[in-house]
Design an enzyme around this catalytic site. Sequence first.
Site, short mmCIF file in Angstrom:
data_model
loop_
_atom_site.label_atom_id
_atom_site.label_comp_id
_atom_site.label_asym_id
_atom_site.label_seq_id
_atom_site.Cartn_x
_atom_site.Cartn_y
_atom_site.Cartn_z
N ASP A 64 0.69 -0.98 -0.26
CA ASP A 64 -0.65 0.22 0.27
C ASP A 64 1.04 1.22 0.17
O ASP A 64 2.06 1.25 0.56
CB ASP A 64 -0.62 -0.07 0.99
CG ASP A 64 -2.00 0.18 1.71
OD1 ASP A 64 -2.94 1.10 0.15
OD2 ASP A 64 -2.72 1.14 2.12
N TYR A 66 2.37 4.80 1.24
CA TYR A 66 2.37 5.60 2.58
C TYR A 66 1.20 6.50 2.05
O TYR A 66 0.83 7.55 1.50
CB TYR A 66 3.31 6.17 2.21
CG TYR A 66 4.75 5.24 2.55
CD1 TYR A 66 5.26 5.07 3.41
CD2 TYR A 66 5.67 5.57 1.59
CE1 TYR A 66 6.54 3.90 3.54
CE2 TYR A 66 7.03 4.76 1.13
CZ TYR A 66 7.17 3.92 2.43
OH TYR A 66 8.26 2.89 2.59
N PHE A 77 7.97 1.14 -1.42
CA PHE A 77 9.30 1.53 -0.98
C PHE A 77 9.37 3.28 -0.21
O PHE A 77 10.58 3.27 0.09
CB PHE A 77 9.42 0.02 -0.69
CG PHE A 77 9.47 -1.04 -0.33
CD1 PHE A 77 9.20 -1.32 1.08
CD2 PHE A 77 9.13 -2.05 -1.41
CE1 PHE A 77 8.42 -2.34 1.69
CE2 PHE A 77 8.73 -2.95 -0.83
CZ PHE A 77 8.42 -3.75 0.40
N HIS A 184 9.33 -9.58 6.39
CA HIS A 184 9.34 -8.58 5.62
C HIS A 184 10.04 -7.66 6.21
O HIS A 184 10.69 -7.44 7.37
CB HIS A 184 7.69 -7.98 5.63
CG HIS A 184 6.87 -6.34 5.19
ND1 HIS A 184 8.03 -4.72 5.93
CD2 HIS A 184 6.58 -5.94 4.28
CE1 HIS A 184 7.11 -4.57 4.57
NE2 HIS A 184 6.98 -4.65 4.03
#
Length: 219
Positions: A64, A66, A77, A184
């Site tokens: 998703d 930010y 990222f 992760h």
Amino acid sequence: MTFIGNDWDTILEKTLESNYFQELIEKLHREYTDFTCFPPREQVFRALKLTSYADTRVVLLGQDPYHTPGMANGLSFSVNNGQKMPPSLRNIFKELEDDLGILNTKTDLTPWARQGMLLLNAGLSVRKGEAMSHKHLQWEQFTDQIISALNQKETPVLFVLWGAFAGGKKPLIHPPHTIFSSAHPSPFSAHRGFFGSKIFSRINHWLKSQGQSPIQFQL
């Protein structure tokens, strides 16, 4: 139909012309009209614009965008330079330094995208302050089509899947393509297999094994 502006328009033609996608775009327009949403509207499809289908060599899948103002720029990222570095990206850079000795202070991953690294989020937009708030737009139907299209490439593609969510895309990926998966980089899970994974040297070793040039990870 020109939508993305490169070969993705042909690859995704049926999807882009479908009723489902037209409804998604209409809902997206309403969201950006009625709420503050991220990334900026013109950057929603930026990952595809920067990394064409033909150029895609590595896929780094996020979940998703930010949802904090000023951060999201359409790449998984990645954070606009000058913004506070989020914890997951800080851990990514820590592993990069430990692995390849590269210290990055900039946070915009655009240079990676320009080298054939598709930085794709499963959801391409979000409301301010509300994680996963655009799940109702059914972005995953669209981004799963992207993954499935890449799975049809004759030239092998490397899929980097961090965490359980990204790992859930494994059924869409088959040989000759390769999957590298681990925990992760979030602070909640990085110590369970992300740190020490040497993912960046492994990516470049894989690319070299395919006769391709390595990614220059220095920003």
